[in-house]
Design a protein around this motif. Structure first.
Motif, short mmCIF file in Angstrom:
data_model
loop_
_atom_site.label_atom_id
_atom_site.label_comp_id
_atom_site.label_asym_id
_atom_site.label_seq_id
_atom_site.Cartn_x
_atom_site.Cartn_y
_atom_site.Cartn_z
N ALA A 11 5.10 99.85 32.35
CA ALA A 11 6.46 100.20 31.92
C ALA A 11 6.75 99.77 30.49
O ALA A 11 7.62 100.33 29.84
CB ALA A 11 7.48 99.58 32.87
N SER A 12 6.04 98.76 30.00
CA SER A 12 6.35 98.21 28.67
C SER A 12 5.43 98.71 27.58
O SER A 12 5.82 98.74 26.41
CB SER A 12 6.25 96.67 28.71
OG SER A 12 4.90 96.25 28.84
N GLY A 13 4.21 99.12 27.92
CA GLY A 13 3.20 99.31 26.89
C GLY A 13 2.72 97.95 26.42
O GLY A 13 2.96 96.92 27.06
N PHE A 14 2.03 97.92 25.31
CA PHE A 14 1.43 96.68 24.82
C PHE A 14 2.39 95.96 23.87
O PHE A 14 2.79 96.51 22.85
CB PHE A 14 0.11 96.98 24.11
CG PHE A 14 -0.99 97.41 25.05
CD1 PHE A 14 -1.92 96.49 25.51
CD2 PHE A 14 -1.06 98.72 25.48
CE1 PHE A 14 -2.92 96.88 26.39
CE2 PHE A 14 -2.06 99.12 26.35
CZ PHE A 14 -3.00 98.20 26.82
N ASN A 15 2.75 94.73 24.23
CA ASN A 15 3.72 93.92 23.48
C ASN A 15 3.02 92.75 22.80
O ASN A 15 1.99 92.26 23.28
CB ASN A 15 4.79 93.36 24.41
CG ASN A 15 5.59 94.42 25.12
OD1 ASN A 15 5.64 95.57 24.68
ND2 ASN A 15 6.23 94.06 26.22
N ILE A 16 3.63 92.27 21.73
CA ILE A 16 3.14 91.05 21.09
C ILE A 16 4.28 90.39 20.30
O ILE A 16 5.13 91.08 19.74
CB ILE A 16 1.96 91.34 20.14
CG1 ILE A 16 1.28 90.04 19.68
CG2 ILE A 16 2.39 92.17 18.94
CD1 ILE A 16 -0.06 90.24 18.99
N VAL A 17 4.29 89.06 20.33
CA VAL A 17 5.15 88.25 19.47
C VAL A 17 4.23 87.37 18.65
O VAL A 17 3.38 86.67 19.20
CB VAL A 17 6.14 87.39 20.27
CG1 VAL A 17 6.98 86.53 19.33
CG2 VAL A 17 7.05 88.27 21.13
N VAL A 18 4.40 87.41 17.33
CA VAL A 18 3.50 86.69 16.42
C VAL A 18 4.32 85.76 15.54
O VAL A 18 5.36 86.15 15.00
CB VAL A 18 2.71 87.66 15.52
CG1 VAL A 18 1.76 86.90 14.62
CG2 VAL A 18 1.94 88.67 16.37
N SER A 19 3.84 84.53 15.39
CA SER A 19 4.43 83.59 14.45
C SER A 19 3.41 83.31 13.37
O SER A 19 2.23 83.10 13.65
CB SER A 19 4.81 82.28 15.17
OG SER A 19 5.33 81.34 14.26
N ALA A 20 3.86 83.33 12.10
CA ALA A 20 2.94 83.10 11.00
C ALA A 20 3.66 82.38 9.86
O ALA A 20 4.84 82.64 9.60
CB ALA A 20 2.36 84.42 10.50
N GLU A 21 2.94 81.51 9.17
CA GLU A 21 3.52 80.75 8.06
C GLU A 21 2.63 80.88 6.83
O GLU A 21 1.42 80.65 6.90
CB GLU A 21 3.68 79.28 8.43
CG GLU A 21 4.42 78.46 7.40
CD GLU A 21 4.76 77.06 7.89
OE1 GLU A 21 5.76 76.50 7.41
OE2 GLU A 21 4.03 76.55 8.76
N ARG A 22 3.25 81.26 5.71
CA ARG A 22 2.57 81.29 4.42
C ARG A 22 3.55 80.76 3.37
O ARG A 22 4.70 81.20 3.32
CB ARG A 22 2.14 82.72 4.05
CG ARG A 22 1.15 83.36 5.01
CD ARG A 22 0.78 84.76 4.59
NE ARG A 22 0.10 85.48 5.64
CZ ARG A 22 -0.21 86.78 5.60
NH1 ARG A 22 0.10 87.49 4.50
NH2 ARG A 22 -0.82 87.36 6.61
N ASP A 23 3.06 79.84 2.57
CA ASP A 23 3.91 79.21 1.55
C ASP A 23 5.15 78.62 2.20
O ASP A 23 5.04 77.84 3.13
CB ASP A 23 4.26 80.22 0.45
CG ASP A 23 3.02 80.75 -0.25
OD1 ASP A 23 2.09 79.96 -0.43
OD2 ASP A 23 2.99 81.94 -0.60
N ASP A 24 6.33 79.01 1.76
CA ASP A 24 7.56 78.43 2.30
C ASP A 24 8.21 79.31 3.35
O ASP A 24 9.35 79.07 3.75
CB ASP A 24 8.58 78.21 1.17
CG ASP A 24 8.08 77.20 0.16
OD1 ASP A 24 7.36 76.26 0.57
OD2 ASP A 24 8.40 77.34 -1.04
N HIS A 25 7.51 80.32 3.82
CA HIS A 25 8.11 81.27 4.75
C HIS A 25 7.38 81.25 6.10
O HIS A 25 6.16 81.29 6.15
CB HIS A 25 8.07 82.69 4.18
CG HIS A 25 8.83 82.83 2.90
ND1 HIS A 25 10.20 82.82 2.84
CD2 HIS A 25 8.38 82.97 1.62
CE1 HIS A 25 10.58 82.96 1.58
NE2 HIS A 25 9.51 83.03 0.82
#
Length: 422
Positions: free
Chosen positions: A222-236
């Protein structure tokens, strides 16, 4: 101009593809936000109702981390596996009723293996039963600001009443890192070993894409393929959510595209006022695009059985174009008769790209009630050696078109009234 430079990386990335198909638009949603500032960098159907699948386990882990913080349970305590927990379909650790698993191993199993049997065991331990635990999860989610989320189980296995949105999942990801930084490193685990078996993280971006240190993937039909990603580069630190991908490969590629484009936009930005806050997303500088599915047949992928997934998950397949309310139509193609609904139209922009025109139509439609039943059209016109795509709403009466333009103008949106035949 700044925003044109910001679009360049994503435009180049797209040019590398030979699109095999478009994603299922009925399930697709995406959201990118700078966690440190609340700046929205990309928003596509981010508040539309979606099924979380195993993104649910992020909330299960939030509840487990909270129990660790309060001393209700310890990392080296063990959790007993009930018959109900042991009966859960894959993905699982194949635990048996009566087995015990340490809390730390349970965390690894949830993050890396996305084990449904472990999720249920955790829910039963913390809530006294999975149903009660889901109720507590929902209440806690509301307190965290997840206004569109309702949980019905601890794993993400199919339940039509278990819903969320891309924006809510971003909020949950931010809450996990903000509230439990001491446990966040678990999301960066590339693999997990249990009972002599090593499991690789379903999140292929961890350890491969610069700065990525979590979080979670998920899949049910029912959802298809989901993803939640956290990433950090420099100050962000960015949180990226993609929901409704047609395959794991396409989902991951799209999430990586959005991350790289967003970081590039931040590097070049000149004025943060060009962006909206998390509460009031606007059209953003990252090129808004529909998810492009790669032809994954040549990759030899097996049928997906992962995370919040039933054991009979469908094989990987490429879906051809899905019907959508917005349609490409060249000027020299025959027009539909609009006699019944009116011949007036409004135009809300002109773009070098049909997808940008379609996105503009979707962004504007909710802003004026008169547009709810109007027909969105991305119409092409050649001016010299350049082709433009005009974003229009057609099939309106004169009064409805006039009122819609008045409403949009008041909201600060561009709008032009288009008479019949123009």
């Amino acid at each position: 101009m700044f925003w044109m430079r910001a679009l360049l990386p994503l435009t180049l990335a797209i040019s590398l593809f030979t699109p095999a198909a478009q994603a299922d638009r009925a399930r697709y949603a995406a959201f990118v936000v700078d966690q440190n500032t609340g700046t929205v960098l990309h928003s596509r159907r981010s508040q539309a109702e979606r099924h979380p699948a195993s993104l649910t386990k992020m909330m299960t882990l939030y509840m487990l981390f909270e129990a660790l913080e309060t001393g209700e349970i310890g990392l080296h305590d063990t959790i007993r596996v009930s018959a109900h927990a042991a009966s859960q379909p894959p993905s699982h650790l194949a635990l048996n009723a009566g087995d015990r698993i340490s809390v730390e191993d349970a965390i690894g199993a949830l993050v890396v293996k996305s084990a449904n049997d472990v999720a249920v065991a955790v829910g039963e331990r913390l809530g006294g039963g999975e149903t009660r635990f889901a109720e507590i999860m929902t209440l806690r989610a509301e307190e965290l600001g997840l206004t569109q989320t309702r949980f019905r189980n601890a794993s993400g296995l199919p339940d039509r009443r278990q819903v969320t949105s891309a924006r809510d999942m971003a909020r949950l990801a931010i809450a996990l890192q903000r509230d439990f930084p001491q446990y966040f490193h678990y999301f960066d685990m590339p693999r997990f070993r249990y009972n002599g078996i090593t499991y690789r993280n379903h999140n292929s971006l961890v350890g491969r894409v610069d700065g990525v240190d979590g979080l979670k993937t998920g899949y049910i039909r029912a959802s298809g393929f989901n993803i939640v990603v956290s990433a950090e580069r420099d100050d962000h630190r960015l949180v990226t959510v993609v929901m409704g991908g047609p395959s794991a490969a396409a989902r991951d590629a799209h999430a990586e595209e959005l991350l790289n484009a967003a970081f590039s936009a931040l590097e070049h930005r000149q004025d943060s006022r060009l962006f909206a806050t998390l509460e009031t997303p606007r059209i953003n500088p990252v090129r808004q695009q529909m998810l492009i599915a790669r032809d994954v047949a040549s990759l030899g992928l097996v049928a997906p059985v992962e995370m919040g997934s039933a054991s009979d998950a469908p094989p990987v397949q490429i879906e051809l174009r899905t019907p959508d309310e917005t349609t490409h139509l060249r000027e020299d193609e025959p027009r539909l008769s609009l006699a019944e609904s009116g011949n007036w139209a409004i135009q809300v922009g002109a773009y070098l790209d049909a997808l940008a025109a379609e996105d503009r139509i979707e962004d504007v439609r909710p802003l004026a009630g008169e547009l709810a039943a109007a027909q969105g059209m991305a119409r092409s016109v050649d001016i010299g050696d350049r082709r433009l795509w005009r974003a229009r709403f057609e099939g309106l009466s004169h009064e409805a078109a006039r009122q819609a333009c008045a409403t949009l103008t008041t909201a600060g949106e561009d709008c032009n009234l288009i008479a019949p035949g123009r």
